[in-house]
Design a protein around this motif. Sequence first.
Motif, PDB file in Angstrom:
ATOM      1  N   GLY A 157      54.825  27.673  90.385  1.00  0.00           N
ATOM      2  CA  GLY A 157      55.182  28.423  89.193  1.00  0.00           C
ATOM      3  C   GLY A 157      56.479  27.926  88.588  1.00  0.00           C
ATOM      4  N   GLN A 158      57.228  28.833  87.966  1.00  0.00           N
ATOM      5  CA  GLN A 158      58.474  28.470  87.287  1.00  0.00           C
ATOM      6  C   GLN A 158      59.642  28.525  88.260  1.00  0.00           C
ATOM      7  N   THR A 159      60.324  27.396  88.441  1.00  0.00           N
ATOM      8  CA  THR A 159      61.512  27.361  89.285  1.00  0.00           C
ATOM      9  C   THR A 159      62.744  27.698  88.453  1.00  0.00           C
ATOM     10  N   VAL A 160      63.871  27.808  89.136  1.00  0.00           N
ATOM     11  CA  VAL A 160      65.116  28.095  88.415  1.00  0.00           C
ATOM     12  C   VAL A 160      65.523  26.886  87.594  1.00  0.00           C
ATOM     13  N   ARG A 161      66.431  27.113  86.655  1.00  0.00           N
ATOM     14  CA  ARG A 161      66.905  26.045  85.788  1.00  0.00           C
ATOM     15  C   ARG A 161      68.430  26.133  85.667  1.00  0.00           C
ATOM     16  N   VAL A 162      69.043  24.997  85.376  1.00  0.00           N
ATOM     17  CA  VAL A 162      70.467  24.972  85.079  1.00  0.00           C
ATOM     18  C   VAL A 162      70.682  25.674  83.740  1.00  0.00           C
ATOM     19  N   PRO A 163      71.658  26.583  83.618  1.00  0.00           N
ATOM     20  CA  PRO A 163      71.873  27.282  82.343  1.00  0.00           C
ATOM     21  C   PRO A 163      72.075  26.314  81.188  1.00  0.00           C
TER      22      PRO A 163
ATOM     23  N   LEU B 102      68.800  17.233  85.891  1.00  0.00           N
ATOM     24  CA  LEU B 102      68.245  18.086  86.945  1.00  0.00           C
ATOM     25  C   LEU B 102      67.136  18.974  86.389  1.00  0.00           C
ATOM     26  N   ASN B 103      67.322  19.524  85.180  1.00  0.00           N
ATOM     27  CA  ASN B 103      66.267  20.337  84.581  1.00  0.00           C
ATOM     28  C   ASN B 103      65.005  19.515  84.343  1.00  0.00           C
ATOM     29  N   GLN B 104      65.174  18.278  83.850  1.00  0.00           N
ATOM     30  CA  GLN B 104      64.006  17.422  83.658  1.00  0.00           C
ATOM     31  C   GLN B 104      63.321  17.118  84.988  1.00  0.00           C
ATOM     32  N   LEU B 105      64.139  16.855  86.011  1.00  0.00           N
ATOM     33  CA  LEU B 105      63.571  16.588  87.329  1.00  0.00           C
ATOM     34  C   LEU B 105      62.798  17.794  87.845  1.00  0.00           C
ATOM     35  N   LEU B 106      63.367  18.992  87.669  1.00  0.00           N
ATOM     36  CA  LEU B 106      62.681  20.198  88.116  1.00  0.00           C
ATOM     37  C   LEU B 106      61.379  20.402  87.358  1.00  0.00           C
ATOM     38  N   GLY B 107      61.391  20.067  86.057  1.00  0.00           N
ATOM     39  CA  GLY B 107      60.154  20.165  85.289  1.00  0.00           C
ATOM     40  C   GLY B 107      59.085  19.227  85.821  1.00  0.00           C
ATOM     41  N   HIS B 108      59.483  17.985  86.121  1.00  0.00           N
ATOM     42  CA  HIS B 108      58.518  17.027  86.678  1.00  0.00           C
ATOM     43  C   HIS B 108      58.022  17.476  88.047  1.00  0.00           C
ATOM     44  N   VAL B 109      58.932  18.033  88.851  1.00  0.00           N
ATOM     45  CA  VAL B 109      58.525  18.513  90.172  1.00  0.00           C
ATOM     46  C   VAL B 109      57.534  19.659  90.035  1.00  0.00           C
ATOM     47  N   GLU B 110      57.792  20.577  89.109  1.00  0.00           N
ATOM     48  CA  GLU B 110      56.858  21.685  88.893  1.00  0.00           C
ATOM     49  C   GLU B 110      55.483  21.170  88.485  1.00  0.00           C
ATOM     50  N   GLU B 111      55.479  20.221  87.532  1.00  0.00           N
ATOM     51  CA  GLU B 111      54.195  19.683  87.095  1.00  0.00           C
ATOM     52  C   GLU B 111      53.459  19.002  88.242  1.00  0.00           C
ATOM     53  N   ALA B 112      54.225  18.223  89.042  1.00  0.00           N
ATOM     54  CA  ALA B 112      53.582  17.531  90.159  1.00  0.00           C
ATOM     55  C   ALA B 112      53.045  18.512  91.197  1.00  0.00           C
TER      56      ALA B 112
END
Length: 469
Positions: free
Chosen positions: A210-216, A233-243
Amino acid sequence: MRQLLPSSLTARLIVTVVTLVAVTSLLVAGVVTAVMSNYLTDRLDEKLVQSMARAQHAPARAAMGPQGRRPVPGRGQDVGLITVVPDYPGSIVSEDGEAPTISTAARDLLADVTPDGEPRDIDLPAYGSYRVLAAKGPDGSICIVGLPRSSVDNTIGNLIWWEVLLALGATAAAAVAGRVLVRRQLRPLREVAATAHEVIAMPLSSGEVGQTVRVPAELTDAGTEVGQVGGALNQLLGHVEEALDARHESEQQVRQFLADASHELRTPLSTIKGYAELGRRTGRDDPDQILAKVESEAGRMSTLVEDMLLLARLDSGREIDRRPVDLTRLVVEAVDDARVVDPERSWTFDVPDEPVTVTGDEQRLHQAVTNLLTNASRHTPPRTTVDVRLRADDQVRIDVHDDGPGIDPALVPTIFDRFVRGDSSRTRSSGGAGLGMSLVRAIMQAHGGAAAVESRPGDTTFTLTLPVH
């Protein structure tokens, strides 16, 4: 060297700031000391020149001193002034204004000074460090004057002490201020790190993420280094979520695929087992009917296994055969075959006059078109018109249109999924296992194309698109 430095970035920055302040203070102190020393030495040299002028041009006294020597008065002269003139053994001005004779050792050292008119430093026993000047007078006689360096050395010594105290104070102030400022400036970086640690604590290894936390958002300004780190880091988290979501979806598809495949294979296997048991128990003399049924179920199971194997190969990205394929001929042959197999429906086609050629696997492309025609035959009533159109402009397009009852709107989004049937109530003998449409989409994707459908009652169109090569 790295082992001597602290490990944290905050401590390293503070050490760097303190070191810079300390080095700068030392450099400034060194420059100021050198400038001040040169200035005071120049002033001392000016006094030497003035004293030399007085010694060389002093008016002769009418009265001569003892043994015919001319006395050199000390009143009005700088304390510590040493004067050596012809016919006089040398004197030094004391604090009470008198000019007693200097020692023989000091006079011998002064006699060795070169009379070139250049001031120089010399250490005189019992008198200390002196700045002396030796020069020849108008009559060729040599005069020597000297002033103590104590005033210069004392001033420079006091200056150095003050510089040391100020440098220590500035370094201590830099350490305190640097700690406060560095910690304040690195606070956004610590917040970014906290976000990363919060993500680490999440159960990413199981289930849907689902949706992880994000840097403000205020910490993702691309104009700052911390903002760049936060944005990355936000872009990385987005890619990790998609993966992770894709992995979860793939796992769910695999589980569903295995469950559906097991269910589909169980039916023909149960049928084969049942007929074999029936033949063994009854001992019938005419096994042809039993063998025919077993052969039919084995063929259906073989077809199902081949379709699943083909899907697995396409999913794994295995390279397909790529050769020039005449789609015009392929469509015409597929429609002609459908007319022979299903004469109850009206089959038409519309193709360009010139051959439309693409690069791909002819067998798989023929299978995709045939699956669409078979699907229309199974899910439309007799006397339905099925029209196949082939067009080529910026891409190749194959439309399979029918005027049947259409597809249930709830089924349209999943029509190309695996083991999806248009009529769940029909018997398995009247249709396949629900892999036909998923094979169509997989074949198109393997060719760099796509498959789509639009349906409403009386107007259903399946569309295959392929890139032009």
